[in-house]
Design a protein around this motif. Structure first.
Motif, PDB file in Angstrom:
ATOM      1  N   SER A 283     -15.735  24.303  -8.783  1.00 18.22           N
ATOM      2  CA  SER A 283     -16.933  23.536  -9.109  1.00 18.22           C
ATOM      3  C   SER A 283     -18.121  24.096  -8.353  1.00 18.22           C
ATOM      4  N   ILE A 284     -19.300  23.661  -8.772  1.00 17.13           N
ATOM      5  CA  ILE A 284     -20.534  24.041  -8.094  1.00 17.13           C
ATOM      6  C   ILE A 284     -21.081  22.821  -7.358  1.00 17.13           C
ATOM      7  N   LEU A 285     -22.060  23.027  -6.500  1.00 15.19           N
ATOM      8  CA  LEU A 285     -22.581  21.930  -5.699  1.00 15.19           C
ATOM      9  C   LEU A 285     -23.166  20.811  -6.543  1.00 15.19           C
ATOM     10  N   THR A 286     -23.754  21.154  -7.657  1.00 23.10           N
ATOM     11  CA  THR A 286     -24.417  20.153  -8.507  1.00 23.10           C
ATOM     12  C   THR A 286     -23.529  19.681  -9.641  1.00 23.10           C
ATOM     13  N   ALA A 287     -22.242  19.905  -9.538  1.00 27.28           N
ATOM     14  CA  ALA A 287     -21.327  19.535 -10.611  1.00 27.28           C
ATOM     15  C   ALA A 287     -21.282  18.028 -10.788  1.00 27.28           C
TER      16      ALA A 287
ATOM     17  N   ARG B 111     -10.400  13.904   1.215  1.00 25.52           N
ATOM     18  CA  ARG B 111      -9.910  15.280   1.287  1.00 25.52           C
ATOM     19  C   ARG B 111     -10.040  15.810   2.703  1.00 25.52           C
ATOM     20  N   ASP B 112      -9.137  16.699   3.053  1.00 29.86           N
ATOM     21  CA  ASP B 112      -9.179  17.388   4.327  1.00 29.86           C
ATOM     22  C   ASP B 112      -9.137  18.874   4.008  1.00 29.86           C
ATOM     23  N   ASN B 113     -10.286  19.508   4.055  1.00 26.57           N
ATOM     24  CA  ASN B 113     -10.359  20.919   3.670  1.00 26.57           C
ATOM     25  C   ASN B 113      -9.594  21.813   4.644  1.00 26.57           C
ATOM     26  N   ALA B 114      -9.558  21.437   5.909  1.00 26.43           N
ATOM     27  CA  ALA B 114      -8.819  22.243   6.882  1.00 26.43           C
ATOM     28  C   ALA B 114      -7.331  22.262   6.570  1.00 26.43           C
ATOM     29  N   LYS B 115      -6.826  21.151   6.050  1.00 29.69           N
ATOM     30  CA  LYS B 115      -5.411  21.064   5.681  1.00 29.69           C
ATOM     31  C   LYS B 115      -5.174  21.357   4.203  1.00 29.69           C
ATOM     32  N   LYS B 116      -6.261  21.583   3.462  1.00 32.58           N
ATOM     33  CA  LYS B 116      -6.158  21.839   2.024  1.00 32.58           C
ATOM     34  C   LYS B 116      -5.347  20.732   1.347  1.00 32.58           C
TER      35      LYS B 116
ATOM     36  N   SER C  77       0.839  -1.196   0.000  1.00 36.69           N
ATOM     37  CA  SER C  77       0.000   0.000   0.000  1.00 36.69           C
ATOM     38  C   SER C  77       0.876   1.248   0.000  1.00 36.69           C
ATOM     39  N   LEU C  78       0.317   2.319  -0.518  1.00 37.77           N
ATOM     40  CA  LEU C  78       0.931   3.643  -0.474  1.00 37.77           C
ATOM     41  C   LEU C  78      -0.175   4.662  -0.299  1.00 37.77           C
ATOM     42  N   ARG C  79       0.155   5.777   0.335  1.00 45.09           N
ATOM     43  CA  ARG C  79      -0.779   6.885   0.393  1.00 45.09           C
ATOM     44  C   ARG C  79      -0.122   8.116  -0.204  1.00 45.09           C
ATOM     45  N   LEU C  80      -0.737   8.623  -1.255  1.00 42.03           N
ATOM     46  CA  LEU C  80      -0.286   9.860  -1.861  1.00 42.03           C
ATOM     47  C   LEU C  80      -1.025  11.037  -1.230  1.00 42.03           C
ATOM     48  N   SER C  81      -0.321  12.144  -1.126  1.00 37.71           N
ATOM     49  CA  SER C  81      -0.917  13.378  -0.631  1.00 37.71           C
ATOM     50  C   SER C  81      -0.710  14.468  -1.674  1.00 37.71           C
ATOM     51  N   CYS C  82      -1.617  15.409  -1.677  1.00 40.90           N
ATOM     52  CA  CYS C  82      -1.494  16.560  -2.566  1.00 40.90           C
ATOM     53  C   CYS C  82      -1.916  17.789  -1.780  1.00 40.90           C
ATOM     54  N   ALA C  83      -0.959  18.638  -1.496  1.00 43.43           N
ATOM     55  CA  ALA C  83      -1.226  19.852  -0.737  1.00 43.43           C
ATOM     56  C   ALA C  83      -1.483  21.001  -1.694  1.00 43.43           C
ATOM     57  N   ALA C  84      -2.537  21.751  -1.424  1.00 41.92           N
ATOM     58  CA  ALA C  84      -2.929  22.851  -2.298  1.00 41.92           C
ATOM     59  C   ALA C  84      -2.827  24.174  -1.554  1.00 41.92           C
ATOM     60  N   SER C  85      -2.606  25.216  -2.296  1.00 45.64           N
ATOM     61  CA  SER C  85      -2.609  26.550  -1.722  1.00 45.64           C
ATOM     62  C   SER C  85      -3.641  27.390  -2.480  1.00 45.64           C
ATOM     63  N   ARG C  86      -4.760  27.511  -1.917  1.00 41.67           N
ATOM     64  CA  ARG C  86      -5.841  28.325  -2.499  1.00 41.67           C
ATOM     65  C   ARG C  86      -6.895  28.552  -1.418  1.00 41.67           C
ATOM     66  N   ARG C  87      -7.362  29.762  -1.299  1.00 40.61           N
ATOM     67  CA  ARG C  87      -8.328  30.070  -0.247  1.00 40.61           C
ATOM     68  C   ARG C  87      -9.648  29.353  -0.450  1.00 40.61           C
ATOM     69  N   THR C  88      -9.990  29.068  -1.731  1.00 39.20           N
ATOM     70  CA  THR C  88     -11.280  28.449  -2.012  1.00 39.20           C
ATOM     71  C   THR C  88     -11.158  26.946  -2.229  1.00 39.20           C
TER      72      THR C  88
ATOM     73  N   VAL D  49      -7.902   8.406 -12.619  1.00 41.91           N
ATOM     74  CA  VAL D  49      -7.836   7.429 -11.538  1.00 41.91           C
ATOM     75  C   VAL D  49      -9.005   7.608 -10.580  1.00 41.91           C
ATOM     76  N   ALA D  50      -9.168   8.821 -10.056  1.00 43.00           N
ATOM     77  CA  ALA D  50     -10.214   9.070  -9.067  1.00 43.00           C
ATOM     78  C   ALA D  50     -10.489  10.558  -8.990  1.00 43.00           C
ATOM     79  N   THR D  51     -11.677  10.885  -8.514  1.00 39.73           N
ATOM     80  CA  THR D  51     -12.025  12.265  -8.268  1.00 39.73           C
ATOM     81  C   THR D  51     -12.872  12.354  -7.013  1.00 39.73           C
ATOM     82  N   ILE D  52     -12.849  13.504  -6.396  1.00 40.38           N
ATOM     83  CA  ILE D  52     -13.685  13.742  -5.228  1.00 40.38           C
ATOM     84  C   ILE D  52     -14.303  15.128  -5.373  1.00 40.38           C
ATOM     85  N   SER D  53     -15.603  15.187  -5.179  1.00 39.75           N
ATOM     86  CA  SER D  53     -16.318  16.445  -5.371  1.00 39.75           C
ATOM     87  C   SER D  53     -16.090  17.379  -4.188  1.00 39.75           C
ATOM     88  N   ARG D  54     -16.578  18.583  -4.316  1.00 37.63           N
ATOM     89  CA  ARG D  54     -16.449  19.544  -3.220  1.00 37.63           C
ATOM     90  C   ARG D  54     -17.231  19.105  -1.997  1.00 37.63           C
ATOM     91  N   THR D  55     -18.225  18.234  -2.196  1.00 35.50           N
ATOM     92  CA  THR D  55     -18.999  17.716  -1.061  1.00 35.50           C
ATOM     93  C   THR D  55     -18.413  16.423  -0.496  1.00 35.50           C
TER      94      THR D  55
END
Length: 126
Positions: A100-104, A71-76, A17-28, A48-54
């Protein structure tokens, strides 16, 4: 412009197993849809995979039931937990983001995304 940085790649054996991380810098960040793609040598980049804003995930058939995106929004940060790895999972893995929008819908094409990380290499030996 979203800045993305992947980490966590490496060389492992089949079944590991492996866990990849991706850190983002954006207020939104919390409103972004996030995706993982990969590109093997001589092949086109593939979804491979996607995760919505929800927080709703969607996977390619080839990784369904083995990989988990979160996803961890607090850690972006967006994660890709990869279990039961196979040699055919060997590739450079990229994270991507877009607003994205809520209904995307689920975004599964690389042309859907506006921002990309530099990639991290995952090598699975048999």
């Amino acid at each position: 412009q979203v800045q993305l940085r992947e980490s966590g790649g490496g060389v492992v054996q089949a079944g590991d197993s492996l866990r990849l991380s991706c850190a983002a810098s954006r207020r939104t960040f919390s409103r972004d849809a996030l995706g993982w793609f990969r590109q093997a040598p001589g092949k086109e980049r593939e979804f491979v995979a996607t995760i919505s804003r929800t927080g709703s995930p969607y996977y390619a058939d080839s990784v369904n039931n083995r990989f988990t995106v979160s996803r961890d929004n607090a850690k972006k940060t967006v994660y890709l937990q990869m279990n039961s790895l196979k040699p055919e999972d060997t590739a450079v893995y990229y994270c991507a983001a877009r607003d994205s929008i809520l209904t995307a819908p689920y975004y599964t094409s690389d042309s859907d995304y506006h921002s990309w990380g530099q990639g991290t290499q995952v090598t699975v030996s048999s």
